[in-house]
Design an enzyme around this catalytic site. Structure first.
Site, PDB file in Angstrom:
ATOM      1  N   GLY A 119       0.791  -1.237   0.000  1.00  0.00           N
ATOM      2  CA  GLY A 119       0.000   0.000   0.000  1.00  0.00           C
ATOM      3  C   GLY A 119       0.816   1.276   0.000  1.00  0.00           C
ATOM      4  CG  ASN A 148       1.646   3.269  -5.667  1.00  0.00           C
ATOM      5  OD1 ASN A 148       2.032   4.264  -6.267  1.00  0.00           O
ATOM      6  ND2 ASN A 148       2.253   2.090  -5.790  1.00  0.00           N
ATOM      7  NE  ARG A 195     -11.125 -13.238 -12.512  1.00  0.00           N
ATOM      8  CZ  ARG A 195      -9.898 -13.285 -11.972  1.00  0.00           C
ATOM      9  NH1 ARG A 195      -9.474 -12.267 -11.250  1.00  0.00           N
ATOM     10  NH2 ARG A 195      -9.118 -14.312 -12.171  1.00  0.00           N
ATOM     11  CG  MET A 240      -0.809  -7.812  -6.822  1.00  0.00           C
ATOM     12  SD  MET A 240      -0.242  -6.683  -8.124  1.00  0.00           S
ATOM     13  CE  MET A 240       1.196  -7.573  -8.682  1.00  0.00           C
ATOM     14  CG  HIS A 260       2.327  -2.860 -14.771  1.00  0.00           C
ATOM     15  ND1 HIS A 260       2.112  -3.983 -13.991  1.00  0.00           N
ATOM     16  CD2 HIS A 260       3.254  -3.213 -15.698  1.00  0.00           C
ATOM     17  CE1 HIS A 260       2.880  -4.962 -14.435  1.00  0.00           C
ATOM     18  NE2 HIS A 260       3.580  -4.524 -15.462  1.00  0.00           N
ATOM     19  CD  GLU A 284     -13.772  -6.979 -20.651  1.00  0.00           C
ATOM     20  OE1 GLU A 284     -13.598  -8.195 -20.816  1.00  0.00           O
ATOM     21  OE2 GLU A 284     -14.770  -6.366 -21.042  1.00  0.00           O
TER      22      GLU A 284
END
Ligand code: GAR
Length: 228
Positions: A11, A13, A64, A89, A108, A141
């Site tokens: 964390g 960021n 998911r 992730m 990223h 996506e």
């Protein structure tokens, strides 16, 4: 603007957002931090800053989509307008992305579209790249893909320990990500096809530093503005 932050790990960021908010250069309110990893250190950072958290192990969900639906429900309650992936992730499901189309950002640690996925910095070093870096982009996506908002590059000396390269990249992540969000808050990011156009500010902006620094060896484009 209200923001929800998704994270899976340290964390740092998230911490950069909290710090820039406190410094008064990021005009956004972090209303929620969510994680698929209840042990993520980032949740402790959120607690310390008084940010509400939601954490569930994704393995407790059958798929998911179900996990993402649970997240969507709490995000909607929080009234967040922007979702910021900060070391989250996991891939997001299509319905989740559709619900927040154009309002999800990711960071990223590579110069995308090179080296998507986990362990990007080590993969770039193994490949033998001479420049590495980080990218903030709108989320599509596919893994680590979508229109690029800002990128920062750093040189990769031969045989440098990838941990050191990653440290230098992280320092830049903590500057370019809050900057990208602040541009969105100011309504200055326009999407034309795959191009993200940064429009002029109504306030004259004083540049904090040049957009490259040959001594400390980094390059950021578009240039960072005052405070970042
Ligand atoms: C960051 O380096 C971010 O770029 C990366 O995870 C790290 C999270 O660090 N994200 C990805 O690799 C996304 N594919 P943090 O938890 O300290 O912010």
């Amino acid at each position: 603007m209200k923001i929800a932050v998704l994270l899976s790990g340290s964390g740092s960021n998230l911490q950069a957002f909290i710090d820039k908010q406190h410094e008064g250069v990021l005009n956004a309110e972090i209303v929620l931090a969510l994680s698929n990893n209840p042990d993520a250190y980032g949740l402790k950072r959120a607690d310390a800053a008084g940010i509400p958290t939601w954490a569930q192990d994704h393995r407790r969900y059958s798929c998911r989509e179900k996990f993402d639906q649970a997240m969507l429900a709490v995000i909607k309650k929080s009234e967040a307008e922007l979702i910021v992936l900060a070391g989250y992730m996991r891939l997001l499901s299509t319905p989740f992305i559709k619900e927040f189309e154009g309002r999800i950002m990711n960071i990223h640690p590579s110069l995308l579209p090179a080296f998507p996925g986990a362990k990007a910095v080590a993969a770039a070093a193994d490949y033998g790249v001479k420049l590495s870096g980080c990218t903030v982009h709108f989320v599509e996506e596919q893994l680590d893909s979508g229109p690029v908002i800002i990128q920062a590059a750093v040189p990769v000396p031969v045989a440098e320990d990838p941990k050191l390269t990653l440290e230098r990249i992280h320092r830049l992540e903590h500057r370019i990500y809050p900057q990208a969000v602040q541009w969105l808050v100011e309504g200055r990011l326009k999407l034309e096809g795959r191009q993200v156009i940064l429009t002029e500010s109504s306030q004259p902006k004083v540049f904090a530093r040049p957009d490259y620094d040959l001594n400390s060896q980094w390059l950021v484009f578009p240039p960072l503005e005052q405070g970042f």
